[in-house]
Design a protein around this motif. Structure first.
Motif, PDB file in Angstrom:
ATOM      1  N   SER A   1      -9.140   7.284  -8.210  1.00 61.96           N
ATOM      2  CA  SER A   1      -9.460   8.160  -7.094  1.00 61.96           C
ATOM      3  C   SER A   1      -8.793   9.497  -7.359  1.00 61.96           C
ATOM      4  CB  SER A   1      -8.953   7.577  -5.770  1.00 61.96           C
ATOM      5  OG  SER A   1      -9.201   8.485  -4.712  1.00 61.96           O
TER       6      SER A   1
ATOM      7  N   CYS B   1      -6.064   4.789  -3.296  1.00 59.39           N
ATOM      8  CA  CYS B   1      -7.303   4.303  -3.913  1.00 59.39           C
ATOM      9  C   CYS B   1      -8.205   3.571  -2.910  1.00 59.39           C
ATOM     10  CB  CYS B   1      -6.993   3.391  -5.100  1.00 59.39           C
ATOM     11  SG  CYS B   1      -8.079   3.656  -6.535  1.00 59.39           S
ATOM     12  N   ASP B   2      -8.200   4.034  -1.669  1.00 56.66           N
ATOM     13  CA  ASP B   2      -9.061   3.457  -0.645  1.00 56.66           C
ATOM     14  C   ASP B   2     -10.314   4.297  -0.397  1.00 56.66           C
ATOM     15  OD1 ASP B   2      -7.470   1.241  -0.114  1.00 56.66           O
ATOM     16  OD2 ASP B   2      -6.201   2.358   1.292  1.00 56.66           O
TER      17      ASP B   2
ATOM     18  N   VAL C   1     -13.429   6.356  -4.337  1.00 57.31           N
ATOM     19  CA  VAL C   1     -13.083   5.485  -5.463  1.00 57.31           C
ATOM     20  C   VAL C   1     -14.178   5.547  -6.523  1.00 57.31           C
ATOM     21  CG1 VAL C   1     -12.422   3.146  -6.155  1.00 57.31           C
ATOM     22  CG2 VAL C   1     -11.887   3.969  -3.852  1.00 57.31           C
TER      23      VAL C   1
ATOM     24  N   THR D   1     -10.277   1.314 -12.004  1.00 62.39           N
ATOM     25  CA  THR D   1     -10.653   2.119 -10.846  1.00 62.39           C
ATOM     26  C   THR D   1      -9.804   3.379 -10.795  1.00 62.39           C
ATOM     27  OG1 THR D   1      -9.167   0.792  -9.468  1.00 62.39           O
ATOM     28  CG2 THR D   1     -11.495   0.183  -9.485  1.00 62.39           C
TER      29      THR D   1
ATOM     30  N   GLY E   1      -6.816  -2.298  -8.800  1.00 59.41           N
ATOM     31  CA  GLY E   1      -8.000  -3.080  -9.117  1.00 59.41           C
ATOM     32  C   GLY E   1      -8.500  -2.795 -10.521  1.00 59.41           C
TER      33      GLY E   1
ATOM     34  N   PRO F   1     -12.380  -0.122  -2.988  1.00 53.23           N
ATOM     35  CA  PRO F   1     -11.597  -0.730  -4.058  1.00 53.23           C
ATOM     36  C   PRO F   1     -12.299  -1.918  -4.697  1.00 53.23           C
ATOM     37  CG  PRO F   1     -10.248  -0.373  -2.096  1.00 53.23           C
ATOM     38  CD  PRO F   1     -11.673  -0.143  -1.693  1.00 53.23           C
TER      39      PRO F   1
ATOM     40  N   CYS G   1       0.835  -1.191   0.000  1.00 58.27           N
ATOM     41  CA  CYS G   1       0.000   0.000   0.000  1.00 58.27           C
ATOM     42  C   CYS G   1       0.876   1.250   0.000  1.00 58.27           C
ATOM     43  CB  CYS G   1      -0.902   0.016   1.229  1.00 58.27           C
ATOM     44  SG  CYS G   1      -2.049  -1.374   1.280  1.00 58.27           S
TER      45      CYS G   1
ATOM     46  N   CYS H   1      -4.383   2.202  -7.356  1.00 60.16           N
ATOM     47  CA  CYS H   1      -5.589   1.744  -8.060  1.00 60.16           C
ATOM     48  C   CYS H   1      -5.271   0.526  -8.919  1.00 60.16           C
ATOM     49  CB  CYS H   1      -6.167   2.868  -8.904  1.00 60.16           C
ATOM     50  SG  CYS H   1      -6.809   4.260  -7.929  1.00 60.16           S
TER      51      CYS H   1
END
Length: 384
Positions: A128, A134-135, A138, A126, A110, A160, A22, A108
């Motif tokens: 942000s 990106c938590d 989103v 995805t 995902g 996400p 992360c 991001c």
């Protein structure tokens, strides 16, 4: 999470594993988010330092520079390279041509491929605008997988991408939604009495206290009563990694049913791993007893001993690739006997098949590299 592995054939080689952690929450850099058409043919790479599977030996290889796992639909492959401050997504077809590119914040990771009701392949990314990890805040957007044209989005989602498919949720799982591939709107399959398990090329799977339900376009496609299979609604989840056309669920202790996504037929009662040979149309499942090959003629239990440490890597061209620690084993899918999957003489990093099309084109993992075997045939040298 991206995975990269290093394998050996006769001798054991060190494993290579790349993990993407992360990133701190911070304002993302300026990015070229909108896909830009490229239409650039990638140059063939020198693979003389690799041990290549015999199935791709005649084909030219290209290296798109991808770090994340690869997803594909039809003849187009999608993944991203990971830079210091951004992800660089690219779609590459089986000719080795980069079709389009787009950038996203590093967190991001995902993304998914799916299809709308007309069968148009879509890439779902995805994003942000305020959180590089990106938590939070989103969004998801869908693009034509071949052209990069925006089909819908950005659509706000609760967190996400969790998958399978267009399923989104915060880490605490407090809210889960699946987006309809046609519109990007949240499916109404989730309610106070049911929860979404996954999205499979437009089929959204949910479960309530009594029934497993698949819906397409808001209409019920099929249902399976849980009582018929002794499944517990609370313990039923979907494996994150899925095989095209199949639904693999975890019903208990890391194994569960394999279901035909279109018909709802149970293909295998309980499997811990599955693979699909797109070329031969065979489905390979692994359970506590060993390997089973399922095709149009029925099920064939192979006489292959499988310790718990063995992992089912891939099935391509009638061959099954198994990994045990740092050693790769190749078996004939029809008989289960050891097969010759690589040249008898060779050295260097072993390239392992990953995702392949029915035409025999696809990606290979070689250490921390991802290569694409194209439809271009290697030209013989003038001296050869």
């Amino acid at each position: 999470m991206a995975r990269r592995r290093l394998f050996a054939l006769a001798a054991s080689l060190p494993m290579a594993l790349a993990l993407f952690g992360c990133t701190p929450t911070e304002e993302p850099p300026d990015l070229d988010r909108g896909p830009k058409q490229v239409e650039k043919k990638l140059e063939a790479v020198d693979a003389s330092d690799l041990q290549l599977p015999l199935i791709v030996e005649p084909l030219e290889l290209v290296e798109p520079g991808w770090d994340l796992d690869v997803k594909h639909l039809g003849d187009v492959f999608l993944s991203a390279s990971s830079g210091d401050d951004r992800l660089n997504f690219s779609a590459v077809d089986s000719t080795g041509t980069t079709l389009w590119q787009a950038q996203r914040p590093t967190g991001c990771t995902g993304f998914s491929v799916t299809a709308d009701s007309e069968g148009t392949p879509l890439a779902v990314l995805t994003d942000s605008a305020s959180d590089e990890s990106c938590d939070s805040e989103v969004t998801a957007s869908a693009y034509d997988l071949e052209t990069g044209e925006l089909r819908w989005g950005p659509t706000e989602v609760p967190g996400p991408m969790q998958g399978p498919g267009t399923v989104f949720s915060p880490e605490d799982g407090s809210e889960t939604v699946a987006l309809e591939p046609d519109t990007g709107e949240a499916s109404d399959q989730a309610s106070s009495a049911s929860r979404v398990l996954g999205e499979y090329r437009g089929t959204i799977l949910s479960v309530d206290e009594n029934t497993l339900t698949a819906a397409t376009g808001g209409e019920t496609a099929w249902e399976v009563p849980l009582s018929e299979h002794d499944w517990n609604a609370e313990g039923l989840t979907a494996f994150p990694d899925q095989v095209d056309g199949l639904i693999h669920l975890d019903a208990k202790d890391g194994s569960g049913p394999v279901i035909d996504a279109e018909s709802g037929d149970i293909v295998d009662d309980s499997a811990s791993e599955i693979a699909h040979d797109a070329n031969s149309e065979m489905i390979i499942t692994r359970d506590s007893q060993g390997l089973t090959v399922i095709d149009a003629t029925g099920s064939n239990v192979l006489p292959v001993s499988l310790p718990k440490s063995v992992v089912l890597e891939a099935a391509v061209g009638g061959l099954i690739y198994l990994r045990e620690d740092g050693t790769l084993r190749v078996h004939n899918a029809a008989t289960g006997s050891i097969a010759r999957g690589y040249p008898a003489e060779g050295s260097g990093t072993v390239a392992v098949p990953d995702v392949f099309t029915s035409q025999g084109h696809g990606t290979l993992r070689a250490g921390d590299r991802t290569l694409l075997a194209t439809d271009r045939v290697v030209e013989e040298s003038a001296e050869g």
